[in-house]
Scaffold this motif. Sequence first.
Motif, short mmCIF file in Angstrom:
data_model
loop_
_atom_site.label_atom_id
_atom_site.label_comp_id
_atom_site.label_asym_id
_atom_site.label_seq_id
_atom_site.Cartn_x
_atom_site.Cartn_y
_atom_site.Cartn_z
N ARG A 69 0.83 -1.20 0.00
CA ARG A 69 0.00 0.00 0.00
C ARG A 69 0.87 1.26 0.00
O ARG A 69 0.56 2.23 -0.68
CB ARG A 69 -0.91 -0.01 1.24
N HIS A 70 1.97 1.22 0.73
CA HIS A 70 2.87 2.38 0.77
C HIS A 70 3.48 2.64 -0.60
O HIS A 70 3.58 3.80 -1.03
CB HIS A 70 3.99 2.12 1.79
N GLU A 71 3.88 1.59 -1.30
CA GLU A 71 4.49 1.75 -2.62
C GLU A 71 3.47 2.30 -3.62
O GLU A 71 3.80 3.17 -4.44
CB GLU A 71 5.04 0.41 -3.11
N ARG A 72 2.23 1.81 -3.57
CA ARG A 72 1.20 2.32 -4.47
C ARG A 72 0.93 3.79 -4.20
O ARG A 72 0.79 4.59 -5.13
CB ARG A 72 -0.09 1.51 -4.29
N ARG A 73 0.85 4.14 -2.92
CA ARG A 73 0.60 5.54 -2.58
C ARG A 73 1.75 6.43 -3.04
O ARG A 73 1.55 7.52 -3.55
CB ARG A 73 0.39 5.69 -1.07
N ARG A 74 2.97 5.94 -2.88
CA ARG A 74 4.14 6.72 -3.27
C ARG A 74 4.17 6.96 -4.78
O ARG A 74 4.47 8.05 -5.23
CB ARG A 74 5.41 6.02 -2.81
N ILE A 75 3.86 5.93 -5.57
CA ILE A 75 3.83 6.09 -7.02
C ILE A 75 2.73 7.07 -7.42
O ILE A 75 2.91 7.92 -8.30
CB ILE A 75 3.63 4.73 -7.71
N GLY A 76 1.56 6.95 -6.78
CA GLY A 76 0.47 7.88 -7.08
C GLY A 76 0.85 9.32 -6.81
O GLY A 76 0.58 10.22 -7.63
N VAL A 77 1.48 9.56 -5.67
CA VAL A 77 1.93 10.92 -5.34
C VAL A 77 2.97 11.40 -6.35
O VAL A 77 2.96 12.55 -6.78
CB VAL A 77 2.50 10.97 -3.90
N GLU A 78 3.87 10.50 -6.72
CA GLU A 78 4.91 10.84 -7.70
C GLU A 78 4.29 11.30 -9.01
O GLU A 78 4.70 12.31 -9.60
CB GLU A 78 5.80 9.62 -7.94
N VAL A 79 3.28 10.56 -9.49
CA VAL A 79 2.62 10.90 -10.75
C VAL A 79 1.96 12.28 -10.66
O VAL A 79 2.10 13.12 -11.56
CB VAL A 79 1.58 9.84 -11.14
N TRP A 80 1.26 12.52 -9.55
CA TRP A 80 0.59 13.81 -9.38
C TRP A 80 1.59 14.95 -9.33
O TRP A 80 1.36 16.04 -9.89
CB TRP A 80 -0.27 13.80 -8.12
N ILE A 81 2.72 14.76 -8.66
CA ILE A 81 3.72 15.82 -8.56
C ILE A 81 4.31 16.13 -9.94
O ILE A 81 4.43 17.30 -10.33
CB ILE A 81 4.84 15.42 -7.57
N LEU A 82 4.67 15.08 -10.69
CA LEU A 82 5.26 15.31 -12.01
C LEU A 82 4.27 16.02 -12.93
O LEU A 82 4.63 16.96 -13.65
CB LEU A 82 5.72 14.00 -12.63
N LEU A 83 3.02 15.57 -12.93
CA LEU A 83 2.01 16.24 -13.77
C LEU A 83 1.78 17.68 -13.31
O LEU A 83 1.59 18.58 -14.13
CB LEU A 83 0.70 15.46 -13.74
N GLY A 84 1.82 17.88 -12.00
CA GLY A 84 1.63 19.23 -11.48
C GLY A 84 2.74 20.17 -11.88
O GLY A 84 2.54 21.40 -11.94
N LEU A 85 3.92 19.63 -12.16
CA LEU A 85 5.05 20.46 -12.60
C LEU A 85 5.11 20.61 -14.11
O LEU A 85 5.94 21.38 -14.61
CB LEU A 85 6.36 19.82 -12.10
#
Length: 278
Positions: free
Chosen positions: A24-40
């Motif tokens: 669950r931690h890895e899935r959450r981390r990847i999801g946050v990563e995707v949102w951050i990159l798209l946000g930039l």
Amino acid sequence: MTDQPDPTEPTGASATAQLEPLTRHERRRIGVEVWILLGLSLGQSGVYAIVRIIARLTADTALRDQSATLNASQSVRPYLDLTFQILSIGFNLVPVALALFLLSARGPGTLRRIGLDLTGPLRDVGYGVGLAAVIGIPGLGLYVAGRALGITVEVQAAALDSTWWAVPVLVLAALQNGLLEEIIVVAYLSERLGDLRWGTVKIIVTSALIRGSYHLYQGIGPFFGNVVMGIVFAWFYQSRWGRRRVMPLVVAHTILDIVAFVGYALLPDAWLRALGVS
């Protein structure tokens, strides 16, 4: 050299399928990563484009009478303008470097894994030219139809002064767009959402909608046109022809933008009006 993958080494979808189940931690981390990159990068552009299309649709001026300028001059002083143009292109590629860095966490060979290499140049160029033709010719017709229906603004693809460096800068801008959009919205998202065990159709639709969103500032017609382009490109990347190689998509996108940018800058106004792009 050959562009055939090593049959003993899992790549692409098969490699993703053989990964250990994510915590669950890895899935959450990847999801946050995707949102951050798209946000930039392109996600941010999509949000701004949504706000701009709302502003356009609620303005007193009809959509057909509005315009959008790409590759605008940033200074009346030619060499200062050139400096700004080069800096803009360079900094716009930083999210690409970030995406590649983040993908490198999956292990070595990131460029080979997403097909951003020169192992099959003739094949990549051939597919790239074919995709450019498949998208470009109907795309021009869709733009003309959108202008006639009043759902597309007038797009001025190049507004640089007539200087010796204008065409080289437009070519670099086209290459920047090809790298930025195809690496992030196709290769990166396909790999990362695949890590999250998203299905192929869901990944393709998500990629296409994001591509359409950041073109909304050009009107409703370009939104749907770019969604179609996004479906074709994301499908090709994952197909047995594309084999999860992003290079053909970069080639195709660069060709499309070079034709649009340089053609707009060099063709006489009468020709542009005849083509319905001015």
